[in-house]
Design a protein around this motif. Structure first.
Motif, PDB file in Angstrom:
ATOM      1  N   SER A  20       0.936  -1.144  -0.005  1.00  8.45           N
ATOM      2  CA  SER A  20      -0.035   0.022   0.029  1.00  8.45           C
ATOM      3  C   SER A  20       0.587   1.224  -0.032  1.00  8.45           C
ATOM      4  O   SER A  20       0.718   2.372  -0.724  1.00  8.45           O
ATOM      5  CB  SER A  20      -0.982   0.039   1.344  1.00  8.45           C
ATOM      6  OG  SER A  20      -1.863  -0.989   1.066  1.00  8.45           O
ATOM      7  N   TYR A  24       1.034   3.968  -2.865  1.00  4.86           N
ATOM      8  CA  TYR A  24       0.663   5.585  -2.445  1.00  4.86           C
ATOM      9  C   TYR A  24       1.778   6.527  -2.975  1.00  4.86           C
ATOM     10  O   TYR A  24       1.465   7.582  -3.596  1.00  4.86           O
ATOM     11  CB  TYR A  24       0.065   5.577  -1.039  1.00  4.86           C
ATOM     12  CG  TYR A  24      -1.001   5.235  -0.653  1.00  4.86           C
ATOM     13  CD1 TYR A  24      -2.182   5.234  -1.471  1.00  4.86           C
ATOM     14  CD2 TYR A  24      -1.166   4.579   0.630  1.00  4.86           C
ATOM     15  CE1 TYR A  24      -3.455   4.789  -1.108  1.00  4.86           C
ATOM     16  CE2 TYR A  24      -2.384   3.720   0.985  1.00  4.86           C
ATOM     17  CZ  TYR A  24      -3.500   4.064   0.171  1.00  4.86           C
ATOM     18  OH  TYR A  24      -4.780   3.472   0.548  1.00  4.86           O
ATOM     19  N   TYR A  40      -1.748  11.349  -1.002  1.00  2.80           N
ATOM     20  CA  TYR A  40      -1.366  10.096  -1.190  1.00  2.80           C
ATOM     21  C   TYR A  40      -0.010  10.029  -0.403  1.00  2.80           C
ATOM     22  O   TYR A  40       0.283   8.932   0.126  1.00  2.80           O
ATOM     23  CB  TYR A  40      -1.088   9.849  -2.635  1.00  2.80           C
ATOM     24  CG  TYR A  40      -2.087   9.921  -3.605  1.00  2.80           C
ATOM     25  CD1 TYR A  40      -3.261   9.439  -3.190  1.00  2.80           C
ATOM     26  CD2 TYR A  40      -2.112  10.450  -4.564  1.00  2.80           C
ATOM     27  CE1 TYR A  40      -4.602   9.075  -4.007  1.00  2.80           C
ATOM     28  CE2 TYR A  40      -3.528  10.271  -5.602  1.00  2.80           C
ATOM     29  CZ  TYR A  40      -4.395   9.522  -5.141  1.00  2.80           C
ATOM     30  OH  TYR A  40      -5.580   9.339  -6.055  1.00  2.80           O
ATOM     31  N   LEU A  43      -1.057   9.414   3.453  1.00  2.00           N
ATOM     32  CA  LEU A  43      -1.373   7.820   3.336  1.00  2.00           C
ATOM     33  C   LEU A  43      -0.378   6.815   3.292  1.00  2.00           C
ATOM     34  O   LEU A  43      -0.230   5.777   4.075  1.00  2.00           O
ATOM     35  CB  LEU A  43      -2.497   7.347   2.266  1.00  2.00           C
ATOM     36  CG  LEU A  43      -3.778   8.310   2.287  1.00  2.00           C
ATOM     37  CD1 LEU A  43      -4.506   7.886   1.049  1.00  2.00           C
ATOM     38  CD2 LEU A  43      -4.551   7.930   3.327  1.00  2.00           C
ATOM     39  N   ALA A  44       0.660   7.236   2.622  1.00  2.00           N
ATOM     40  CA  ALA A  44       1.800   6.392   2.598  1.00  2.00           C
ATOM     41  C   ALA A  44       2.336   6.338   3.999  1.00  2.00           C
ATOM     42  O   ALA A  44       3.157   5.107   4.355  1.00  2.00           O
ATOM     43  CB  ALA A  44       2.898   6.866   1.294  1.00  2.00           C
ATOM     44  N   GLU A  97      -8.659  -1.441   0.090  1.00  2.00           N
ATOM     45  CA  GLU A  97      -8.746  -0.819   1.260  1.00  2.00           C
ATOM     46  C   GLU A  97     -10.016  -0.985   2.081  1.00  2.00           C
ATOM     47  O   GLU A  97     -10.158  -1.225   3.315  1.00  2.00           O
ATOM     48  CB  GLU A  97      -8.438   0.736   1.382  1.00  2.00           C
ATOM     49  CG  GLU A  97      -6.914   1.145   1.041  1.00  2.00           C
ATOM     50  CD  GLU A  97      -6.103   1.448   2.315  1.00  2.00           C
ATOM     51  OE1 GLU A  97      -6.735   0.957   3.205  1.00  2.00           O
ATOM     52  OE2 GLU A  97      -5.044   1.370   1.951  1.00  2.00           O
ATOM     53  N   HIS A 122      -8.689   5.587   5.528  1.00  2.00           N
ATOM     54  CA  HIS A 122      -8.043   5.482   4.290  1.00  2.00           C
ATOM     55  C   HIS A 122      -9.248   4.956   2.943  1.00  2.00           C
ATOM     56  O   HIS A 122      -9.161   5.582   2.068  1.00  2.00           O
ATOM     57  CB  HIS A 122      -7.013   4.570   4.031  1.00  2.00           C
ATOM     58  CG  HIS A 122      -5.849   4.966   4.989  1.00  2.00           C
ATOM     59  ND1 HIS A 122      -4.804   4.174   5.049  1.00  2.00           N
ATOM     60  CD2 HIS A 122      -5.667   6.106   5.719  1.00  2.00           C
ATOM     61  CE1 HIS A 122      -3.652   4.722   5.757  1.00  2.00           C
ATOM     62  NE2 HIS A 122      -4.582   5.841   6.171  1.00  2.00           N
ATOM     63  N   LEU A 126     -10.340   7.435  -0.233  1.00  2.00           N
ATOM     64  CA  LEU A 126     -10.171   6.890  -1.538  1.00  2.00           C
ATOM     65  C   LEU A 126     -11.720   6.804  -2.188  1.00  2.00           C
ATOM     66  O   LEU A 126     -11.723   7.048  -3.503  1.00  2.00           O
ATOM     67  CB  LEU A 126      -9.514   5.590  -1.646  1.00  2.00           C
ATOM     68  CG  LEU A 126      -8.156   5.444  -0.825  1.00  2.00           C
ATOM     69  CD1 LEU A 126      -7.558   4.147  -1.136  1.00  2.00           C
ATOM     70  CD2 LEU A 126      -7.183   6.498  -1.886  1.00  2.00           C
TER      71      LEU A 126
END
Length: 218
Positions: A20, A24, A40, A43-44, A97, A122, A126
């Motif tokens: 994941s 991202y 992004y 999120l990473a 997710e 998440h 998304l």
């Protein structure tokens, strides 16, 4: 659940988070909207913290997690994002997710952490991005379709008005010339001249009108 099962689960969770995070990062690298790219990257970063959590679980049980490396599937998705854009893999990433948003709630190690809430967040983020993209594309499609309908309507209107105007004006011209002379060639020439002049006039006027309307719509 025995120790072997726990280790398999920890490794699986860790790999999912590695994948994941890599996806991202790839999406952030190619995203032109900087606000979305920042999301992004955030999120990473969260996923990378989750990787660290599962690595700690392995280390506490005397297992070396090894180097971090995305799976083949994740590498293919990253390549796709870099080649065709982040939106190409967004639905796939979002679906995974969403499918796994409650997995951590059922695991003792993560049940009382923020990880479950973060994974659910998440999935919501998304999903919202997909709806936003679909809405933008839908608006653009509607605008284009509306323009097509307007152009089609203009063409039909021009044809009807042109035919009506041409018939009336040319008939009036021919009748006027016929009333002034009995010469058939003169009447024929007058009719042809009126037809050509009317056609050119209507075509030029309508072209200017449609072009102006199209520029205004754009």
């Amino acid at each position: 659940m025995n120790r072997v099962d726990d280790l398999v689960r920890f490794r699986s969770n860790r790999q999912e988070e590695i994948d994941s995070a890599a996806q991202y990062r790839a999406m952030a690298d190619v995203e032109q909207d900087q606000a979305v790219a920042r999301v992004y990257r955030e999120l990473a970063e969260v996923e990378e913290r989750h990787v660290t959590f599962w690595e700690q679980q392995l280390e506490q049980r005397g297992v070396d997690p090894g180097a971090r490396a995305p799976s083949v599937r994740a590498r293919i998705l990253c390549w796709t994002a870099r080649k065709f854009g982040a939106r190409m893999i967004l639905p796939t990433v979002a679906s995974r997710e969403t499918a796994g948003r409650n997995d951590y709630a059922m695991q003792a190690e993560s049940r009382h952490t923020r990880m479950t809430a973060q994974e659910r967040s998440h999935a919501r983020v998304l999903t919202a991005m997909i709806k936003r993209r679909e809405g933008a594309e839908g608006s653009e499609l509607a605008r284009v379709e509306g323009r097509h309908r307007n152009i089609g309507g203009n063409a039909l209107r021009a044809a009807v008005l042109g035919a009506n105007d041409g018939l009336c004006s040319n008939l009036a011209l021919v009748m006027g010339v016929a009333g002034a002379t009995t010469s058939s060639p003169a009447i024929l020439i007058a009719g042809i001249a009126g037809l050509v002049a009317g056609a050119c006039s209507m075509a030029l006027g309508e072209w200017i009108s449609v072009t102006s309307s199209r520029e205004l719509a754009e």
